[in-house]
Design an enzyme around this catalytic site. Sequence first.
Site, PDB file in Angstrom:
ATOM      1  N   HIS A 124      32.931  47.718  67.357  1.00 27.92           N
ATOM      2  CA  HIS A 124      32.247  48.871  67.973  1.00 27.92           C
ATOM      3  C   HIS A 124      31.661  48.443  69.254  1.00 27.92           C
ATOM      4  O   HIS A 124      30.931  47.399  69.312  1.00 27.92           O
ATOM      5  CB  HIS A 124      31.196  49.076  66.929  1.00 27.92           C
ATOM      6  CG  HIS A 124      30.711  50.597  67.326  1.00 27.92           C
ATOM      7  ND1 HIS A 124      29.570  50.670  68.234  1.00 27.92           N
ATOM      8  CD2 HIS A 124      30.761  51.724  66.933  1.00 27.92           C
ATOM      9  CE1 HIS A 124      29.191  51.940  68.490  1.00 27.92           C
ATOM     10  NE2 HIS A 124      29.976  52.790  67.328  1.00 27.92           N
ATOM     11  N   GLU A 126      28.915  49.042  70.685  1.00 30.22           N
ATOM     12  CA  GLU A 126      27.718  48.493  70.621  1.00 30.22           C
ATOM     13  C   GLU A 126      27.700  47.086  70.311  1.00 30.22           C
ATOM     14  O   GLU A 126      26.718  46.417  70.728  1.00 30.22           O
ATOM     15  CB  GLU A 126      26.955  49.551  69.565  1.00 30.22           C
ATOM     16  CG  GLU A 126      25.256  49.160  69.601  1.00 30.22           C
ATOM     17  CD  GLU A 126      24.521  49.992  68.430  1.00 30.22           C
ATOM     18  OE1 GLU A 126      24.648  51.020  68.298  1.00 30.22           O
ATOM     19  OE2 GLU A 126      23.560  49.163  68.001  1.00 30.22           O
ATOM     20  N   SER A 222      33.634  57.751  65.449  1.00 31.86           N
ATOM     21  CA  SER A 222      32.219  57.952  65.798  1.00 31.86           C
ATOM     22  C   SER A 222      31.492  57.172  64.439  1.00 31.86           C
ATOM     23  O   SER A 222      31.744  57.796  63.125  1.00 31.86           O
ATOM     24  CB  SER A 222      31.775  59.462  65.767  1.00 31.86           C
ATOM     25  OG  SER A 222      30.229  59.465  65.392  1.00 31.86           O
ATOM     26  N   SER A 266      27.220  62.519  68.060  1.00 32.19           N
ATOM     27  CA  SER A 266      27.749  62.794  69.338  1.00 32.19           C
ATOM     28  C   SER A 266      28.429  64.175  69.360  1.00 32.19           C
ATOM     29  O   SER A 266      29.309  64.177  70.095  1.00 32.19           O
ATOM     30  CB  SER A 266      28.752  61.564  69.583  1.00 32.19           C
ATOM     31  OG  SER A 266      29.215  61.111  68.202  1.00 32.19           O
TER      32      SER A 266
END
Length: 318
Positions: A124, A126, A222, A266
């Site tokens: 991911h 992040e 997501s 999102s």
Amino acid sequence: MRIILASPRGFCAGVNMAIESLDLALQAFGPPVYVYHEIVHNRFIVSQFRDRGVVFVNDLHEVPEGAHLLFSAHGVSPEIRDLARKRRLRALDATCPLVTKVHLEAVRFSKEGYTIILIGHKDHDEVIGTTGEARDAILLVETADDVDRLDLSPDAKVAYLTQTTLSVDDARRIIERLRERFPQLAGPRKEDICYATQNRQEAVRVLSQDADVVLVLGSQNSSNSQRLKELAVERGVPAYLIDGAADIRPEWFQGDETVLVTAGASAPESVVQECLRHLQDRYRAEVEVRALRTEEVHFPLPQELRGTHGPWINSGCS
Ligand code: SF4
């Protein structure tokens, strides 16, 4: 058919800020504006911006020197910031402040000599960004079983951090396992799973009790949307993660169900409304909104984009 429309759902404060930043950057500088990775993990949003002249890149070498570059809500590692500076890119930082909080915790724990156990999903964006803040100090765990495989002594100086969009229940299980192995475990002052992730999961946890089927609006990549689907399935309710009404399959319904509709952080409200219209047209569905909480969180725009005109137009590298 009866529809329970969950609230809160959809856009969080970080996604709102990132999308507004990109919109303003396009208006101010004109296309092309470059974005490192997807602005948010949503197919519709990415495709709409692409149509307006945004270029999404996974490598900063694809961005011409001096071009405007926006960092997405998921944040980036210090190496990427350095590379942007070296290439004289005009960087605009739309990292969500709640992601920045995790970065700062990583820096603090690493300076204090901790080994940091980062709970998150390996690929991911992040997690990649956070790991870059303290590469030598961070070990990633994705599951409770990964904790057993950590090659650390029982008295190691360890702290944990988490990705902001994890399943609250999974994270709790992993942290419990870490505490069993390392009773001295340190952690963030305030938990890292963000308010939006927690609120959307709470809504599914509570409202899915009354539902036969759950529809989660969101894209497959997501993380927080995937967790909403999984949460419903764990509670024994069939759940589907869909980008929009076109993904709805007639075989999911008899026509007399109670359907819980929600959206990941999102997913735009337009796809939720499109989905409701589809179910209303096809099954004469009636919609009942059930609100568990209200959210009044707003994040400021990046410094360079504040104000409607002026100094940031020629701000150069930042
Ligand atoms: S999901 Fe949470 S951490 Fe991610 S952008 Fe939204 S508010 Fe920020």
